[in-house]
Design a protein around this motif. Structure first.
Motif, mmCIF file in Angstrom:
data_model
loop_
_atom_site.group_PDB
_atom_site.id
_atom_site.type_symbol
_atom_site.label_atom_id
_atom_site.label_comp_id
_atom_site.label_asym_id
_atom_site.label_seq_id
_atom_site.Cartn_x
_atom_site.Cartn_y
_atom_site.Cartn_z
ATOM 1 N N UNK A 124 0.821 -1.216 0.000
ATOM 2 C CA UNK A 124 0.000 0.000 0.000
ATOM 3 C C UNK A 124 0.854 1.265 0.000
ATOM 4 N N UNK A 125 2.074 1.166 0.531
ATOM 5 C CA UNK A 125 2.929 2.349 0.666
ATOM 6 C C UNK A 125 3.634 2.723 -0.633
ATOM 7 N N UNK A 126 3.532 1.895 -1.652
ATOM 8 C CA UNK A 126 4.312 2.120 -2.871
ATOM 9 C C UNK A 126 3.412 2.273 -4.092
ATOM 10 N N UNK A 127 3.776 3.180 -5.004
ATOM 11 C CA UNK A 127 3.045 3.321 -6.258
ATOM 12 C C UNK A 127 3.276 2.116 -7.172
ATOM 13 N N UNK A 128 4.468 1.533 -7.082
ATOM 14 C CA UNK A 128 4.787 0.351 -7.876
ATOM 15 C C UNK A 128 4.975 -0.813 -6.907
ATOM 16 N N UNK A 129 4.215 -1.894 -7.047
ATOM 17 C CA UNK A 129 4.323 -3.017 -6.121
ATOM 18 C C UNK A 129 5.759 -3.522 -5.984
ATOM 19 N N UNK A 130 6.099 -3.984 -4.791
ATOM 20 C CA UNK A 130 7.454 -4.412 -4.485
ATOM 21 C C UNK A 130 7.613 -5.919 -4.604
ATOM 22 N N UNK A 131 8.829 -6.338 -4.911
ATOM 23 C CA UNK A 131 9.221 -7.726 -4.725
ATOM 24 C C UNK A 131 9.612 -7.889 -3.264
ATOM 25 N N UNK A 132 8.845 -8.691 -2.534
ATOM 26 C CA UNK A 132 9.113 -8.947 -1.121
ATOM 27 C C UNK A 132 9.781 -10.314 -1.032
ATOM 28 N N UNK A 133 10.991 -10.323 -0.497
ATOM 29 C CA UNK A 133 11.823 -11.524 -0.577
ATOM 30 C C UNK A 133 12.237 -12.015 0.798
ATOM 31 N N UNK A 134 12.739 -13.239 0.822
ATOM 32 C CA UNK A 134 13.342 -13.796 2.029
ATOM 33 C C UNK A 134 14.202 -14.985 1.638
ATOM 34 N N UNK A 180 1.398 -15.398 2.153
ATOM 35 C CA UNK A 180 1.801 -14.384 3.129
ATOM 36 C C UNK A 180 2.334 -13.113 2.471
ATOM 37 N N UNK A 181 2.278 -13.064 1.145
ATOM 38 C CA UNK A 181 2.730 -11.877 0.438
ATOM 39 C C UNK A 181 4.209 -11.834 0.147
ATOM 40 N N UNK A 182 4.909 -12.934 0.356
ATOM 41 C CA UNK A 182 6.328 -13.025 0.003
ATOM 42 C C UNK A 182 6.414 -13.598 -1.396
ATOM 43 N N UNK A 183 6.901 -12.800 -2.341
ATOM 44 C CA UNK A 183 6.819 -13.193 -3.736
ATOM 45 C C UNK A 183 8.167 -13.494 -4.386
ATOM 46 N N UNK A 184 9.255 -13.429 -3.623
ATOM 47 C CA UNK A 184 10.575 -13.802 -4.142
ATOM 48 C C UNK A 184 11.324 -14.570 -3.065
ATOM 49 N N UNK A 185 11.725 -15.796 -3.403
ATOM 50 C CA UNK A 185 12.475 -16.616 -2.452
ATOM 51 C C UNK A 185 13.897 -16.777 -2.957
ATOM 52 N N UNK A 228 3.801 -19.032 -8.528
ATOM 53 C CA UNK A 228 3.872 -17.598 -8.732
ATOM 54 C C UNK A 228 4.971 -16.914 -7.961
ATOM 55 N N UNK A 229 5.755 -17.667 -7.198
ATOM 56 C CA UNK A 229 6.852 -17.093 -6.429
ATOM 57 C C UNK A 229 8.127 -17.113 -7.269
ATOM 58 N N UNK A 230 8.869 -16.023 -7.239
ATOM 59 C CA UNK A 230 10.133 -15.916 -7.963
ATOM 60 C C UNK A 230 11.177 -16.797 -7.289
#
Length: 598
Positions: A124-134, A180-185, A228-230
């Protein structure tokens, strides 16, 4: 450094979608039309970005806290000290970062609902969605713990040798991360571990056979990306034959070009062939590939010449963490990201000082050292990846989705089944499987487990054996037991039917764990040794009745070990690495493929 006001997220993504609609109309359903649609949309987004926003998109940064806007006071203080912001939302507003990496120690991963809420707050904080990784490799490197489903790590899966199981583990893990919204492993590990003394890879690798590692890497790429996860193959060009840790030093790989092509390259080639979304660089020197003295992360001959041109990879290249000493020894923190981009990198992971790194890239663009066209090349790759993985349209997750996917009974059962096939029986004089209703002592090392993965292992193993009908007592003696601890273990062993000793990386003849095993063997009670990390321990131990390897010490591995000890499951694992003799390291004690059954 603040950029001028920019259009809203809806305006940016909406205009981009509208600008590309014409290409999709008239040729619906065709691959070429879809690709053209994506290119047009990505180009439209880039055209509306300032240079500051473009540079920000290249960075993937840590941030402390369980919430995007209201972390705990201690996390606010940590963010202010290290980044100059209070929370994730301020980080995004100030630097326009394109990705955020989660860590348990940064308090990002308390529980699945909290993780989902944090992910949504970040998006929500970003105009362009982020890659959220772990780094959810499982086993020794696990960032998201229970109640998420946990699997054994790479070497354990290598011991099982099942391509199907490796793919299943990645598919389950990927589905839960995505929920959980984590889209890059940052997995799978594609390093071929041919050095028993490797201090940083070890059990994170699938093994020492390049062909076997390649097949498991490809399987996990398919598993993760099918959800769908990177997926991210790491650490290019191969970190498997190092005797030093790139977190603290700059390792040197002495392989010739021919050796590199035979040993290190196959898993990365397999990942590329499988359509891997991203590849992570290694902070290592490989003189046969580049004799400049620059680590691979900063090497154009390696990243552009070999990875992109020779291997044909045009996906996202991400650095290993830029705070590691392996990449900081030759250049300053302002120069490292610039040189990485010049080498062919797209994503700059977790610099120690974001302001310094961000300003370094901006200065390089303003001076002409880096062109805006070069920045745009990386932006195209990053934004195309976000588009392909659906982030530009659907970045949010729900609690309902978490509850339907994370830690389900079916997923947990799959984890137990897969882990049962990883336990490797190295030696047995007939003591195993244990007869029913034995009095057992479980002693040994209790290393700290990754957050949320359970432990201590001796207690978990004892409880699991008791649940299977034995009477098992746990006694932790640590990884360096003193004489008092050894004496206590010997006293507790008297009157038992067998002693199970958990050992953890017995690496020298003076290791105190050797003294513990010898003292227990001298009691005459049968001693069963379990190597709970690297499988090489058995080479330095004698007097044991049986020896096993689990390649991990999290709860899922300890429960599987108990089932094997009790005879509820037959040991099916085969060594994916050779165990060499301690007195003659050029000879194998147990070769690759070794493993006994019942």
């Amino acid at each position: 450094m603040h950029s001028p006001p920019r259009p809203s997220r809806r305006a940016v993504l909406g205009a981009a979608a509208a600008a590309s609609t014409a290409l999709a109309v008239g040729t619906p359903g065709t691959a070429s039309a879809a690709a053209a649609h994506d290119r047009r949309r990505v180009r439209a987004i880039i055209d509306r970005m300032s240079i500051e926003e473009k540079i920000g998109q290249l960075f993937v940064m840590r941030v402390y806290g369980h919430s995007a806007t209201a972390p705990d006071p201690a996390d606010v203080a940590a963010n202010q000290a290290e980044i100059g912001v209070s929370n994730a939302a301020e980080l995004i507003a100030k630097y326009h970062v394109g990705g955020i990496i989660y860590f348990a120690w940064a308090h990002n991963t308390r529980d699945p609902h909290q993780i989902a809420d944090l992910s949504n707050g970040i998006q929500r904080a970003s105009r362009i969605p982020l890659l959220i990784s772990t780094d959810q490799e499982h086993g020794a490197v696990t960032r998201v713990g229970s109640p998420a489903t946990l699997f054994p790590g790479g070497m354990a899966l290598g011991a099982a040798g099942s391509v199907r199981d490796a793919r299943t583990a990645a598919a389950v893990a990927g589905a839960e991360l995505a929920a959980m919204g984590i889209n890059q492993d940052y997995a799978p590990v594609a390093d071929v571990n041919v050095n028993p003394a490797n201090p940083v890879i070890g059990v994170r690798s699938f093994g020492a056979d390049p062909k076997a590692v390649a097949s498991l890497v490809a399987a996990q790429v398919a598993g993760y990306q099918g959800t769908g996860v990177v997926a991210t193959a790491k650490h290019f060009p191969g970190h498997g034959d190092t005797g030093t840790d790139s977190h603290f030093e700059l390792p040197v790989i002495a392989h010739s070009l021919e050796e590199w092509r035979r040993l290190d390259a196959p898993p990365f080639r397999a990942a590329v062939a499988a359509g891997i979304d991203s590849i992570m660089t290694a902070h290592i020197l490989v003189p046969a590939l580049d004799d400049s003295g620059d680590p691979a992360t900063l090497s154009r001959p390696i990243l552009t010449g070999i990875l992109r041109e020779e291997m044909g990879y045009d996906g996202v290249v991400v650095t290993d963490a830029l705070g590691m000493e392996g990449v900081r020894q030759k250049y300053g923190d302002d120069r490292v990201p610039v040189l990485a981009l010049k080498a062919g990198v797209d994503q700059l992971l977790n610099p120690p000082l974001l302001e310094t790194a961000w300003q370094g890239v901006l200065a390089a663009v303003r001076s002409g050292e880096l062109t805006e066209e070069r920045i745009d090349q990386s932006l195209v790759r990053i934004l195309t990846l976000k588009e392909r993985r659906g982030l530009l349209d659907h970045p949010y997750v729900t609690h309902r989705g978490v509850d339907r996917v994370v830690g389900t009974r079916a997923h947990l059962a799959a984890a137990d089944r897969i882990t049962d096939g990883t336990v490797t029986l190295l030696a047995n004089n007939g003591t195993l499987p244990l007869p029913a209703r034995r009095r057992l002592l479980v002693v040994g090392a209790d290393p700290a487990a990754p957050s949320g993965t359970g432990g201590p292992p001796t207690a978990v193993l004892a409880a699991a054996l008791t649940a299977l009908g034995h009477r098992a007592q746990a006694l932790s003696t640590g990884t360096a037991p003193g004489q008092a601890a050894i004496d206590a273990a010997v006293a507790a062993a008297r009157g038992t039917d067998a002693v199970v000793v958990a050992t953890y990386n017995v690496t020298a003849a003076t290791d105190r764990q050797i003294a513990l095993v010898r003292a227990l063997a001298a009691t005459g009670v049968p001693v069963v040794q379990i190597a709970i990390r690297n499988p090489y321990d058995v080479a330095r131990l004698d007097g044991t009745a049986a020896a096993l390897a689990t390649y991990g010490w999290t709860d899922v591995s300890m429960r599987a070990a108990a089932r094997v000890l009790a005879g509820r499951v037959r040991p099916g694992g085969k060594l994916p690495v050779a165990v060499v003799r301690a007195d003659e390291p050029t000879r194998d004690l147990y070769p690759v493929g070794w493993g006994l059954g019942y």
